[in-house]
Design a protein around this motif. Structure first.
Motif, PDB file in Angstrom:
ATOM      1  N   ALA A   2      39.830  67.947 119.776  1.00  9.33           N
ATOM      2  CA  ALA A   2      39.828  67.158 118.544  1.00  9.33           C
ATOM      3  C   ALA A   2      38.538  66.344 118.434  1.00  9.33           C
ATOM      4  O   ALA A   2      38.011  65.849 119.420  1.00  9.33           O
ATOM      5  CB  ALA A   2      41.024  66.229 118.512  1.00  9.33           C
ATOM      6  N   LYS A   3      38.055  66.234 117.227  1.00 10.69           N
ATOM      7  CA  LYS A   3      36.853  65.440 116.940  1.00 10.69           C
ATOM      8  C   LYS A   3      37.299  64.105 116.366  1.00 10.69           C
ATOM      9  O   LYS A   3      38.146  64.063 115.471  1.00 10.69           O
ATOM     10  CB  LYS A   3      35.990  66.201 115.937  1.00 10.69           C
ATOM     11  N   VAL A   4      36.757  63.012 116.875  1.00  7.38           N
ATOM     12  CA  VAL A   4      37.129  61.677 116.425  1.00  7.38           C
ATOM     13  C   VAL A   4      36.013  61.112 115.554  1.00  7.38           C
ATOM     14  O   VAL A   4      34.858  61.076 115.954  1.00  7.38           O
ATOM     15  CB  VAL A   4      37.397  60.738 117.611  1.00  7.38           C
ATOM     16  N   TYR A   5      36.389  60.712 114.366  1.00  9.74           N
ATOM     17  CA  TYR A   5      35.466  60.066 113.433  1.00  9.74           C
ATOM     18  C   TYR A   5      35.919  58.634 113.200  1.00  9.74           C
ATOM     19  O   TYR A   5      37.082  58.302 113.388  1.00  9.74           O
ATOM     20  CB  TYR A   5      35.460  60.788 112.079  1.00  9.74           C
ATOM     21  N   GLY A   6      35.026  57.806 112.756  1.00  9.42           N
ATOM     22  CA  GLY A   6      35.370  56.446 112.404  1.00  9.42           C
ATOM     23  C   GLY A   6      35.396  56.269 110.901  1.00  9.42           C
ATOM     24  O   GLY A   6      34.740  57.008 110.167  1.00  9.42           O
ATOM     25  N   ALA A   7      36.176  55.305 110.465  1.00  2.00           N
ATOM     26  CA  ALA A   7      36.233  54.938 109.051  1.00  2.00           C
ATOM     27  C   ALA A   7      36.194  53.418 108.985  1.00  2.00           C
ATOM     28  O   ALA A   7      37.007  52.744 109.623  1.00  2.00           O
ATOM     29  CB  ALA A   7      37.493  55.474 108.405  1.00  2.00           C
ATOM     30  N   VAL A   8      35.240  52.888 108.250  1.00  2.00           N
ATOM     31  CA  VAL A   8      35.071  51.441 108.177  1.00  2.00           C
ATOM     32  C   VAL A   8      35.409  50.950 106.769  1.00  2.00           C
ATOM     33  O   VAL A   8      35.020  51.563 105.780  1.00  2.00           O
ATOM     34  CB  VAL A   8      33.643  51.027 108.600  1.00  2.00           C
ATOM     35  N   CYS A  53      29.729  57.034 111.197  1.00  2.00           N
ATOM     36  CA  CYS A  53      30.602  56.109 111.920  1.00  2.00           C
ATOM     37  C   CYS A  53      31.304  56.813 113.081  1.00  2.00           C
ATOM     38  O   CYS A  53      31.899  57.878 112.910  1.00  2.00           O
ATOM     39  CB  CYS A  53      31.631  55.508 110.973  1.00  2.00           C
ATOM     40  N   ILE A  54      31.225  56.202 114.274  1.00  2.00           N
ATOM     41  CA  ILE A  54      31.858  56.755 115.460  1.00  2.00           C
ATOM     42  C   ILE A  54      33.141  56.010 115.834  1.00  2.00           C
ATOM     43  O   ILE A  54      33.803  56.351 116.793  1.00  2.00           O
ATOM     44  CB  ILE A  54      30.878  56.750 116.653  1.00  2.00           C
ATOM     45  N   GLY A  55      33.481  54.986 115.085  1.00  2.00           N
ATOM     46  CA  GLY A  55      34.725  54.247 115.305  1.00  2.00           C
ATOM     47  C   GLY A  55      34.707  53.296 116.480  1.00  2.00           C
ATOM     48  O   GLY A  55      35.748  52.985 117.045  1.00  2.00           O
ATOM     49  N   CYS A  56      33.547  52.814 116.869  1.00  2.00           N
ATOM     50  CA  CYS A  56      33.448  51.934 118.042  1.00  2.00           C
ATOM     51  C   CYS A  56      33.949  50.516 117.776  1.00  2.00           C
ATOM     52  O   CYS A  56      34.273  49.783 118.698  1.00  2.00           O
ATOM     53  CB  CYS A  56      32.012  51.888 118.542  1.00  2.00           C
ATOM     54  N   ALA A  57      33.971  50.100 116.529  1.00  2.00           N
ATOM     55  CA  ALA A  57      34.442  48.781 116.083  1.00  2.00           C
ATOM     56  C   ALA A  57      33.554  47.627 116.555  1.00  2.00           C
ATOM     57  O   ALA A  57      33.993  46.480 116.587  1.00  2.00           O
ATOM     58  CB  ALA A  57      35.888  48.538 116.486  1.00  2.00           C
ATOM     59  N   ALA A  58      32.314  47.894 116.892  1.00  2.00           N
ATOM     60  CA  ALA A  58      31.395  46.823 117.273  1.00  2.00           C
ATOM     61  C   ALA A  58      31.154  45.890 116.093  1.00  2.00           C
ATOM     62  O   ALA A  58      31.055  44.669 116.266  1.00  2.00           O
ATOM     63  CB  ALA A  58      30.074  47.404 117.762  1.00  2.00           C
ATOM     64  N   CYS A  59      31.087  46.446 114.893  1.00  4.58           N
ATOM     65  CA  CYS A  59      30.868  45.636 113.693  1.00  4.58           C
ATOM     66  C   CYS A  59      32.032  44.670 113.452  1.00  4.58           C
ATOM     67  O   CYS A  59      31.825  43.506 113.139  1.00  4.58           O
ATOM     68  CB  CYS A  59      30.657  46.539 112.486  1.00  4.58           C
ATOM     69  N   ALA A  60      33.249  45.155 113.619  1.00  2.30           N
ATOM     70  CA  ALA A  60      34.431  44.317 113.406  1.00  2.30           C
ATOM     71  C   ALA A  60      34.535  43.235 114.470  1.00  2.30           C
ATOM     72  O   ALA A  60      35.005  42.128 114.197  1.00  2.30           O
ATOM     73  CB  ALA A  60      35.688  45.182 113.399  1.00  2.30           C
ATOM     74  N   THR A  61      34.082  43.536 115.677  1.00  5.70           N
ATOM     75  CA  THR A  61      34.148  42.573 116.772  1.00  5.70           C
ATOM     76  C   THR A  61      33.230  41.383 116.537  1.00  5.70           C
ATOM     77  O   THR A  61      33.601  40.249 116.827  1.00  5.70           O
ATOM     78  CB  THR A  61      33.776  43.259 118.105  1.00  5.70           C
ATOM     79  N   VAL A  62      32.045  41.621 116.000  1.00  4.61           N
ATOM     80  CA  VAL A  62      31.081  40.531 115.819  1.00  4.61           C
ATOM     81  C   VAL A  62      31.220  39.809 114.482  1.00  4.61           C
ATOM     82  O   VAL A  62      30.612  38.761 114.301  1.00  4.61           O
ATOM     83  CB  VAL A  62      29.622  41.012 115.979  1.00  4.61           C
ATOM     84  N   CYS A  63      32.018  40.327 113.566  1.00  7.31           N
ATOM     85  CA  CYS A  63      32.149  39.709 112.245  1.00  7.31           C
ATOM     86  C   CYS A  63      32.847  38.349 112.347  1.00  7.31           C
ATOM     87  O   CYS A  63      34.014  38.277 112.733  1.00  7.31           O
ATOM     88  CB  CYS A  63      32.934  40.622 111.302  1.00  7.31           C
ATOM     89  N   GLU A  69      37.400  46.192 108.954  1.00  7.55           N
ATOM     90  CA  GLU A  69      38.423  46.927 109.685  1.00  7.55           C
ATOM     91  C   GLU A  69      37.885  48.322 109.968  1.00  7.55           C
ATOM     92  O   GLU A  69      37.290  48.945 109.106  1.00  7.55           O
ATOM     93  CB  GLU A  69      39.707  47.032 108.871  1.00  7.55           C
ATOM     94  N   VAL A  70      38.097  48.778 111.198  1.00  3.01           N
ATOM     95  CA  VAL A  70      37.634  50.104 111.596  1.00  3.01           C
ATOM     96  C   VAL A  70      38.829  50.935 112.031  1.00  3.01           C
ATOM     97  O   VAL A  70      39.690  50.479 112.770  1.00  3.01           O
ATOM     98  CB  VAL A  70      36.615  50.017 112.766  1.00  3.01           C
ATOM     99  N   TYR A  71      38.882  52.157 111.533  1.00  3.08           N
ATOM    100  CA  TYR A  71      39.940  53.093 111.871  1.00  3.08           C
ATOM    101  C   TYR A  71      39.333  54.302 112.537  1.00  3.08           C
ATOM    102  O   TYR A  71      38.201  54.681 112.243  1.00  3.08           O
ATOM    103  CB  TYR A  71      40.695  53.546 110.603  1.00  3.08           C
ATOM    104  N   ARG A  72      40.109  54.927 113.419  1.00  2.00           N
ATOM    105  CA  ARG A  72      39.666  56.190 114.015  1.00  2.00           C
ATOM    106  C   ARG A  72      40.470  57.310 113.393  1.00  2.00           C
ATOM    107  O   ARG A  72      41.688  57.270 113.337  1.00  2.00           O
ATOM    108  CB  ARG A  72      39.879  56.174 115.519  1.00  2.00           C
ATOM    109  N   VAL A  73      39.758  58.330 112.942  1.00  4.12           N
ATOM    110  CA  VAL A  73      40.358  59.486 112.294  1.00  4.12           C
ATOM    111  C   VAL A  73      40.146  60.682 113.223  1.00  4.12           C
ATOM    112  O   VAL A  73      39.022  60.982 113.602  1.00  4.12           O
ATOM    113  CB  VAL A  73      39.709  59.744 110.925  1.00  4.12           C
ATOM    114  N   VAL A  74      41.248  61.343 113.589  1.00  6.13           N
ATOM    115  CA  VAL A  74      41.166  62.502 114.470  1.00  6.13           C
ATOM    116  C   VAL A  74      41.265  63.763 113.628  1.00  6.13           C
ATOM    117  O   VAL A  74      42.202  63.944 112.866  1.00  6.13           O
ATOM    118  CB  VAL A  74      42.288  62.477 115.523  1.00  6.13           C
ATOM    119  N   GLU A  75      40.264  64.629 113.769  1.00  3.68           N
ATOM    120  CA  GLU A  75      40.261  65.895 113.057  1.00  3.68           C
ATOM    121  C   GLU A  75      40.482  67.009 114.076  1.00  3.68           C
ATOM    122  O   GLU A  75      39.714  67.156 115.030  1.00  3.68           O
ATOM    123  CB  GLU A  75      38.929  66.093 112.341  1.00  3.68           C
ATOM    124  N   LYS A  76      41.540  67.763 113.884  1.00  2.85           N
ATOM    125  CA  LYS A  76      41.887  68.813 114.850  1.00  2.85           C
ATOM    126  C   LYS A  76      41.314  70.141 114.460  1.00  2.85           C
ATOM    127  O   LYS A  76      41.027  70.443 113.377  1.00  2.85           O
ATOM    128  CB  LYS A  76      43.397  68.913 114.976  1.00  2.85           C
TER     129      LYS A  76
END
Length: 76
Positions: A2-8, A53-63, A69-76
């Motif tokens: 599965a490939k993991v993408y981020g959504a911000v 976006c790789i979904g690391c949530a570094a942006c949400a952590t420092v805000c 809000e960061v979400y991880r989207v799994v594409e199978k």
């Protein structure tokens, strides 16, 4: 595999344009809106390259305002 993408998601009305999220992003996803301002008069952050976006949530952590809000989207 599965490939993991981020959504911000950014609440642009709460954003004060401090630029911390833009600096913290390792994938250069975010940027500050150069021409538009929110109701408070700030140039707000936006997803300039959401496909990176790789979904690391570094942006949400420092805000400091908690407007990202960061979400991880799994594409199978």
């Amino acid at each position: 595999m599965a490939k993991v993408y981020g959504a911000v998601e950014i609440n642009s009305e709460r954003c004060k344009g401090c630029d911390l999220c833009v600096v913290a992003c390792p994938a250069d996803v975010l940027g500050l809106q150069p021409k538009e301002v929110n109701n408070k008069g700030y140039h707000f952050a936006y997803a300039a390259a959401p496909e990176n976006c790789i979904g690391c949530a570094a942006c949400a952590t420092v805000c400091p305002d908690g407007c990202i809000e960061v979400y991880r989207v799994v594409e199978k």
